[in-house]
Write an enzyme that holds these catalytic residues in place. Sequence first.
Site, PDB file in Angstrom:
ATOM      1  N   CYS A  98       0.857  -1.197   0.000  1.00  0.00           N
ATOM      2  CA  CYS A  98       0.000   0.000   0.000  1.00  0.00           C
ATOM      3  C   CYS A  98       0.887   1.240   0.000  1.00  0.00           C
ATOM      4  O   CYS A  98       1.694   1.428   0.903  1.00  0.00           O
ATOM      5  CB  CYS A  98      -0.884  -0.014   1.245  1.00  0.00           C
ATOM      6  N   CYS A 102      -3.381   7.457  -1.847  1.00  0.00           N
ATOM      7  CA  CYS A 102      -4.610   7.618  -2.642  1.00  0.00           C
ATOM      8  C   CYS A 102      -5.813   8.041  -1.799  1.00  0.00           C
ATOM      9  O   CYS A 102      -6.752   8.631  -2.331  1.00  0.00           O
ATOM     10  CB  CYS A 102      -4.915   6.357  -3.430  1.00  0.00           C
ATOM     11  N   THR A 187      -4.496   5.489   7.144  1.00  0.00           N
ATOM     12  CA  THR A 187      -3.418   5.071   6.250  1.00  0.00           C
ATOM     13  C   THR A 187      -2.446   6.222   5.988  1.00  0.00           C
ATOM     14  O   THR A 187      -2.859   7.314   5.597  1.00  0.00           O
ATOM     15  CB  THR A 187      -4.017   4.589   4.915  1.00  0.00           C
ATOM     16  N   GLU A 251      -0.494   2.339   9.106  1.00  0.00           N
ATOM     17  CA  GLU A 251      -1.763   2.847   9.626  1.00  0.00           C
ATOM     18  C   GLU A 251      -1.566   3.350  11.058  1.00  0.00           C
ATOM     19  O   GLU A 251      -0.647   2.888  11.748  1.00  0.00           O
ATOM     20  CB  GLU A 251      -2.845   1.758   9.631  1.00  0.00           C
ATOM     21  N   HIS A 286     -12.764   5.904  -4.089  1.00  0.00           N
ATOM     22  CA  HIS A 286     -11.806   5.046  -3.380  1.00  0.00           C
ATOM     23  C   HIS A 286     -11.977   3.574  -3.789  1.00  0.00           C
ATOM     24  O   HIS A 286     -10.992   2.830  -3.863  1.00  0.00           O
ATOM     25  CB  HIS A 286     -11.983   5.234  -1.875  1.00  0.00           C
ATOM     26  N   TYR A 290      -9.044   0.863  -5.653  1.00  0.00           N
ATOM     27  CA  TYR A 290      -8.637  -0.519  -5.363  1.00  0.00           C
ATOM     28  C   TYR A 290      -8.509  -1.360  -6.630  1.00  0.00           C
ATOM     29  O   TYR A 290      -7.899  -2.427  -6.619  1.00  0.00           O
ATOM     30  CB  TYR A 290      -9.630  -1.167  -4.388  1.00  0.00           C
ATOM     31  N   CYS A 293      -4.459  -0.317  -7.273  1.00  0.00           N
ATOM     32  CA  CYS A 293      -3.362  -0.740  -6.376  1.00  0.00           C
ATOM     33  C   CYS A 293      -3.298  -2.248  -6.208  1.00  0.00           C
ATOM     34  O   CYS A 293      -2.213  -2.841  -6.237  1.00  0.00           O
ATOM     35  CB  CYS A 293      -3.477  -0.049  -5.031  1.00  0.00           C
ATOM     36  N   GLU A 440      -6.726  -5.148   4.578  1.00  0.00           N
ATOM     37  CA  GLU A 440      -7.006  -3.845   3.956  1.00  0.00           C
ATOM     38  C   GLU A 440      -7.908  -4.039   2.742  1.00  0.00           C
ATOM     39  O   GLU A 440      -8.832  -3.247   2.506  1.00  0.00           O
ATOM     40  CB  GLU A 440      -5.712  -3.142   3.545  1.00  0.00           C
TER      41      GLU A 440
END
Length: 487
Positions: A98, A102, A187, A251, A286, A290, A293, A440
């Site tokens: 990660c 973003c 994050t 995180e 968001h 995903y 990434c 995640e």
Amino acid sequence: MKTVEEYLESLRRRDVRLFIRGERVADPVDHPLVAPSIRTIAESYRLAAEPEHREVFTAHSRFIDDRVNRFTHIFEGVDDLHKKQEMQRTLGRVTGTCFQRCVGMDALNALYNVTWETDEARGTSYHERFLAFVREVQRGDLVSCGAMTDPKGDRRRPPIEQPDAYLRVVQRRDDAIVVRGAKMHQTGVVNSHEIIVMPGRALSEDEGDFAVSFAVPVDAPGVTLVYGRTPSDGRRTGPALDQGTPYGGQEAIVIFDDVLVPMERVFLLGETEMAVPLVEYFAGHHRHSYGGCKPGNGDVLIGATALAAKLAGVAKVSHVRDKLVEMVHLNETLYGCGVACATRCQSTPSGTPMVDPLLANVCKQNVTRFPYEIGRLAEDVAGGLLVTMPSADDLDEPEIGPILTSLLRGAEGSGRDRAAVLRLIESMTLGTTAVPLRTEAMHGAGSPQAQRVRIAAQADFEDKMALAARIAGIDLDATEADGEVRR
Ligand SMILES: Cc1cc2nc3c(=O)[nH]c(=O)nc-3n(C[C@H](O)[C@H](O)[C@H](O)COP(=O)(O)OP(=O)(O)OC[C@H]3O[C@@H](n4cnc5c(N)ncnc54)[C@H](O)[C@@H]3O)c2cc1C
């Protein structure tokens, strides 16, 4: 735009109140638990400076009339959505984890719409304030963390019944507000310059104090960061071979203890009806993220699995080949859904592109499942050494090291090569960087049920029933009227 060195220097200049494992840490940049995640975010600066990545990693900003890092960009058209996803896949491929930047980008884009729409409906002046913040972020090439998730306490009870479980306004002045509460699972916040706070759920009219959005520097007085423990943090101080990767995510919990927020940094204050649109815009963007990434991370895990098979001599065995093909199929399905939700975007009232919400939710729902299966197949092909292998210290030990490395050797490459690729797979499925591909993937951008609720709302079952009824020769109007099916 900042160079990597300027980014690191800017982090050192902050005066953060940070706790890691019960200790105050003044400068986290070189801390062994934090350094891998900073190294990871730094790749977003390094690649933006490389000519071959410029088109994807940077964009022209109409707000400062200059080139900016795409992570600070406000999307203008479908091309921006596709380039965002390409950037995320590339960073996922380069880091295998990660890259943390973003959430802030998606928060900026959600707030662009919501501040504009609130002003239209209410005659407020949030949008101009917000644009001033966007300019600051773009000029400074800042990292923003997107803070939506409250502690939530008893999930069945609303904020008004348990105020301490939600971030809220505790004082309103002419020039500022004072906020109290916390945001969980943040994050990249330890590696950020700014925190963008948003409400995370529907609010009733009497919950105006919880309908608040604003930005504060991570080192604002009253802000405390508490670093989250990750699987195999303990290994971060060990030899590089045992770590499996130099990269990692990060995180933390953010506590707001009566933090003063100047009014020019406040983007929503009491407009409870805007909480749902804000969550919808943010979640849509968001969930699309995903689709970038995770396929990027998936590429690394598929590559590591293929490499492990090659070193062990089973690369051409048919079931191994088939498992690798299945991993690619799952991974590209994640990617394809991301491309699809961007391609089918629609213009918002403020003129920016918004991804197709149904396809964005389907994209994220797949992300809550497929990476687990990709990881399962990786563990299958990797073999049991993944969890039974001796440590790097044993491999370096003069007496037993040479024996061990020869025992680890497969069909080709050295024993150390095999150890290195297995440690990478271990880190991505069970260890240091496993979080992005497991928990995640499951909970980031909302738990699976959050997507299913939205899929149910957007699926249009009436339309589907009408299709079936026409083909089956059922008159739905008549059925409704007299309770009988007519053919
Ligand atoms: C690695 C990671 C990174 C993250 N990064 C960020 C970030 O940068 N910014 C941010 O704001 N958030 C972030 N999140 C938070 C993420 O959005 C939440 O984890 C997610 O929304 C789920 O909330 P929760 O963890 O509180 O789980 P819970 O709310 O405790 O959910 C647990 C289970 O209970 C169910 N449940 C909960 N409430 C209800 C209800 N009212 N009715 C029915 N079922 C319910 C859920 O569906 C789920 O199955 C991150 C999470 C992770 C794991």
